[in-house]
Design an enzyme around this catalytic site. Structure first.
Site, PDB file in Angstrom:
ATOM      1  N   ARG A 227       4.356 -14.247 -14.303  1.00  0.00           N
ATOM      2  CA  ARG A 227       5.656 -15.028 -14.210  1.00  0.00           C
ATOM      3  C   ARG A 227       5.416 -15.943 -12.841  1.00  0.00           C
ATOM      4  NH1 ARG A 227       9.591 -13.892 -10.080  1.00  0.00           N
ATOM      5  NH2 ARG A 227       8.553 -12.226  -9.282  1.00  0.00           N
TER       6      ARG A 227
ATOM      7  N   TYR B  90     -11.653   7.377 -12.884  1.00  0.00           N
ATOM      8  CA  TYR B  90     -11.835   5.959 -12.151  1.00  0.00           C
ATOM      9  C   TYR B  90     -12.587   5.151 -13.318  1.00  0.00           C
ATOM     10  CZ  TYR B  90     -13.570   3.221  -8.447  1.00  0.00           C
ATOM     11  OH  TYR B  90     -13.805   2.237  -7.523  1.00  0.00           O
TER      12      TYR B  90
ATOM     13  N   TYR C 244      -4.610 -10.415 -20.933  1.00  0.00           N
ATOM     14  CA  TYR C 244      -3.479 -11.139 -20.361  1.00  0.00           C
ATOM     15  C   TYR C 244      -4.023 -12.756 -20.184  1.00  0.00           C
ATOM     16  CZ  TYR C 244       0.359  -8.263 -19.086  1.00  0.00           C
ATOM     17  OH  TYR C 244       1.363  -7.284 -18.891  1.00  0.00           O
TER      18      TYR C 244
ATOM     19  N   ASP D  32       4.153   1.661  -4.303  1.00  0.00           N
ATOM     20  CA  ASP D  32       3.331   2.179  -5.178  1.00  0.00           C
ATOM     21  C   ASP D  32       3.003   1.285  -6.199  1.00  0.00           C
ATOM     22  OD1 ASP D  32       1.825   3.774  -7.194  1.00  0.00           O
ATOM     23  OD2 ASP D  32       2.346   5.623  -5.869  1.00  0.00           O
TER      24      ASP D  32
ATOM     25  N   GLY E 170       1.820  -8.737 -14.863  1.00  0.00           N
ATOM     26  CA  GLY E 170       3.194  -9.257 -15.026  1.00  0.00           C
ATOM     27  C   GLY E 170       3.737 -10.321 -14.074  1.00  0.00           C
TER      28      GLY E 170
ATOM     29  N   ASP F 277       0.881  -1.319  -0.025  1.00  0.00           N
ATOM     30  CA  ASP F 277       0.023   0.067   0.075  1.00  0.00           C
ATOM     31  C   ASP F 277       0.985   1.300  -0.037  1.00  0.00           C
ATOM     32  OD1 ASP F 277      -3.327  -0.053   1.045  1.00  0.00           O
ATOM     33  OD2 ASP F 277      -2.048   1.926   0.636  1.00  0.00           O
ATOM     34  N   ASN F 278       0.452   2.265  -0.659  1.00  0.00           N
ATOM     35  CA  ASN F 278       1.274   3.555  -0.602  1.00  0.00           C
ATOM     36  C   ASN F 278       0.477   4.594   0.227  1.00  0.00           C
ATOM     37  OD1 ASN F 278      -1.156   4.500  -1.872  1.00  0.00           O
ATOM     38  ND2 ASN F 278      -0.097   5.279  -3.452  1.00  0.00           N
TER      39      ASN F 278
ATOM     40  N   THR G 127     -20.272  -0.529  -1.303  1.00  0.00           N
ATOM     41  CA  THR G 127     -19.946  -1.275  -0.057  1.00  0.00           C
ATOM     42  C   THR G 127     -19.451  -0.279   0.971  1.00  0.00           C
ATOM     43  OG1 THR G 127     -19.120  -3.230  -1.250  1.00  0.00           O
ATOM     44  CG2 THR G 127     -18.511  -3.087   0.883  1.00  0.00           C
TER      45      THR G 127
END
Ligand code: NAD
Ligand code: UDP
Length: 308
Positions: A104, A143, A157, A56, A100, A31-32, A173
């Site tokens: 992997r 957003y 992906y 981040d 990504g 979390d940032n 929520t």
């Protein structure tokens, strides 16, 4: 399993971390702290199965995990419009970095998408097959379009790289650990009522939302993440639909507040109605919300009472 939760110090993320720890997993919370708070996860910091990374999602990162829940993104209109370019970067670059990583690691990855992908809907209630009615250049677009693009990335992906995705469209929520200054309607009304301040209904208050209590939602997250039939998208939310005026009146009643209800201008592009069609969740997950609005509001009011 070892499980990464991005946005894990936020409202939903911290409840998810609690649940995963309770289920016996190891949790890496990233979390940032833009809208998340240490307070939400302070009780977990002493647990050897819990790890916290201040990072981040826009910047690439490496962790070794078995599952990823991607929740990092401010969710309240006030916060996501504070720095709209950052918001869209968080959704899009955050999705690319998480996908990504999942590619992997061959890890299953969950995306916290949103009912905002339906925009100001012309179909009611909203089922997963509806493509939405979204303004691409408005105040909410950073957003809405960010989340839509993230969904596209998840499905590309999945198709191109066989990444094992799960995409959930979350409807409004609420519950304990919402930020008191978050600006979303439930926390705003409760904080205003408890402080005896004017309750700010935007517009005529006849616009509707359907509110899901956090515990119900987290149960839906975990059930959907751990089934093999569908990658989504799937709606999770409470179909009980209320006008903002009804919500304001209920909060006044439950808090026994003397606060007055006042009307303020309606923000641009504010969706007029919103109600999830949860037929798919009912069938696939045998899931439906169990906490009625009045009960969930009582529990949320109890949380805020000690804090305002
Ligand atoms: P929140 O603002 O409480 O939590 C978001 C968390 O993400 C915070 O801890 C924040 O600090 C963190 N974050 C934001 N930008 C980040 C970045 N660039 N890097 C790392 N961390 C970052 O909101 P929430 O209600 O808990 O929402 C969680 C997720 O669920 C979001 O993705 C949101 O879009 C989605 N969602 C929530 C709702 C809802 O009603 N609560 C509805 C639809 C979708
Ligand atoms: N709203 C309101 N008063 C407030 C905050 C919000 O009447 O103090 C309204 C807002 O205009 C919208 C609804 O409540 O119609 C839900 O707003 P919120 O920001 O919680 O979520 P979203 O619009 O993203 O569903």
């Amino acid at each position: 399993m070892r499980i990464l939760v991005t946005g894990g110090a936020g409202f939903l993320g911290s409840h998810l971390c609690d649940r995963l720890i309770r289920d016996g997993h190891e949790v890496v919370c990233l979390d940032n702290f833009f809208t998340g708070r240490k307070e939400n996860i302070a009780h977990l910091l002493v647990n050897p199965r819990f790890e916290l990374l201040r990072w981040d999602v826009i910047d690439p990162f490496k962790v070794e995990v078995d599952q990823v829940y991607n929740l990092a993104c401010p969710a309240s209109p006030v916060h996501y419009q504070f720095n709209p370019i950052k918001t869209i970067k968080t959704s899009v670059m955050g999705a690319i970095n998480c996908l990504g990583l999942a590619k992997r690691l061959r890890a299953r990855i969950f995306q916290a998408s949103t009912s905002e992908v339906y925009g100001d809907p012309e179909v009611h209630p909203q089922g997963e097959s509806y493509w939405g009615h979204v303004n691409p250049i408005g105040r909410r677009s950073c957003y809405d379009e960010g989340k839509r693009c993230a969904e596209t990335l998840f499905f590309d992906y999945h198709r191109e790289n066989k990444v094992d995705i799960r995409v959930v469209r979350i409807f409004n929520t609420y519950g304990p650990r919402m930020h008191p200054n978050d600006g979303r309607v439930v926390s705003n009304f409760i904080v205003q009522a408890l402080r005896g301040k004017e309750i700010t209904v935007y517009g005529d208050g006849r616009q509707t939302r359907s509110f899901c209590f956090v515990d119900d939602l987290i149960e839906g997250f975990v059930r959907f993440m751990n089934q093999d039939q569908s990658v989504g998208p799937i709606n999770l939310g409470n179909p009980g639909e209320f006008t903002m005026l009804e919500l304001a009146e209920t909060v006044v009643k439950l808090t026994k507040s003397k606060a007055r209800i006042v009307h303020k201008p309606l923000p641009a592009d504010d969706p007029k109605q919103r109600q999830p069609d949860i037929a798919l969740a009912r069938k696939l997950l045998k899931w439906e919300p169990s906490v009625p609005l009045a009960e969930g509001l009582k529990r949320t009011i109890a949380y805020f009472r000690d804090r305002v």
